[in-house]
Design a protein around this motif. Sequence first.
Motif, mmCIF file in Angstrom:
data_model
loop_
_atom_site.group_PDB
_atom_site.id
_atom_site.type_symbol
_atom_site.label_atom_id
_atom_site.label_comp_id
_atom_site.label_asym_id
_atom_site.label_seq_id
_atom_site.Cartn_x
_atom_site.Cartn_y
_atom_site.Cartn_z
ATOM 1 N N TRP A 15 0.822 -1.198 0.000
ATOM 2 C CA TRP A 15 0.000 0.000 0.000
ATOM 3 C C TRP A 15 0.862 1.257 0.000
ATOM 4 O O TRP A 15 0.725 2.128 -0.864
ATOM 5 N N GLY A 18 3.298 1.365 -3.160
ATOM 6 C CA GLY A 18 2.564 1.733 -4.372
ATOM 7 C C GLY A 18 2.156 3.197 -4.371
ATOM 8 O O GLY A 18 2.216 3.877 -5.400
ATOM 9 N N ALA A 19 1.755 3.684 -3.209
ATOM 10 C CA ALA A 19 1.351 5.088 -3.106
ATOM 11 C C ALA A 19 2.539 6.014 -3.334
ATOM 12 O O ALA A 19 2.415 7.047 -4.007
ATOM 13 N N HIS A 48 -2.531 1.736 -8.802
ATOM 14 C CA HIS A 48 -3.672 1.730 -7.883
ATOM 15 C C HIS A 48 -4.387 0.388 -7.888
ATOM 16 O O HIS A 48 -4.743 -0.128 -6.826
ATOM 17 N N ILE A 52 -1.738 -0.774 -4.838
ATOM 18 C CA ILE A 52 -2.308 0.003 -3.731
ATOM 19 C C ILE A 52 -3.592 -0.632 -3.210
ATOM 20 O O ILE A 52 -3.726 -0.873 -1.998
ATOM 21 N N ALA A 98 -8.748 5.255 -0.301
ATOM 22 C CA ALA A 98 -7.926 4.695 -1.380
ATOM 23 C C ALA A 98 -8.767 3.850 -2.332
ATOM 24 O O ALA A 98 -8.614 3.944 -3.557
ATOM 25 N N SER A 138 -5.666 11.102 -2.198
ATOM 26 C CA SER A 138 -4.461 10.305 -1.952
ATOM 27 C C SER A 138 -3.608 10.914 -0.846
ATOM 28 O O SER A 138 -2.988 10.181 -0.068
#
Length: 156
Positions: A15, A18-19, A48, A52, A98, A138
Amino acid sequence: MFYLRFLHFLGLAMWIGGAIAAFTIARSISGLSIDDRRPMWPHIAGLHGLVIAPGAVLTVLSGVLLTMNLVNRGATEIMTQPGVLIMQTAGIVAAVLALFVGVPTANQLAALAADEAGSTDHISGLAARLRKRQAIASSIAGLLTLLALFGGTVLK
């Protein structure tokens, strides 16, 4: 319990990682023209959808299972600790943002990038609104995720 914690930390790594990757791509293309940015939107949507979102789901589901495990073992006093409450609340709200704002917005941007029929002015205006929504959602989700991480580690 060990495997659940492993899955929890794996999801969190996916998470947050990826963000950070999506944020880095978005920041690095922010000064480019709309036509130069468009090819990168599907990549951000891919992050995403493939990193994510699964990371957020894995983190929340394993967190719920860890909570149920602690309650079943009679360790309910742990659930009242401020760090645990902050971790659970901030993590769930961040995951909702998210999953239900970040992922659909990234997908809309990716679809917009593939829209060859739209005029540049129309695409530019819609893209600006979508990018602003993406940035706000985000950013809030990222801050809440870090707050959850802080609550679960420092305040534990």
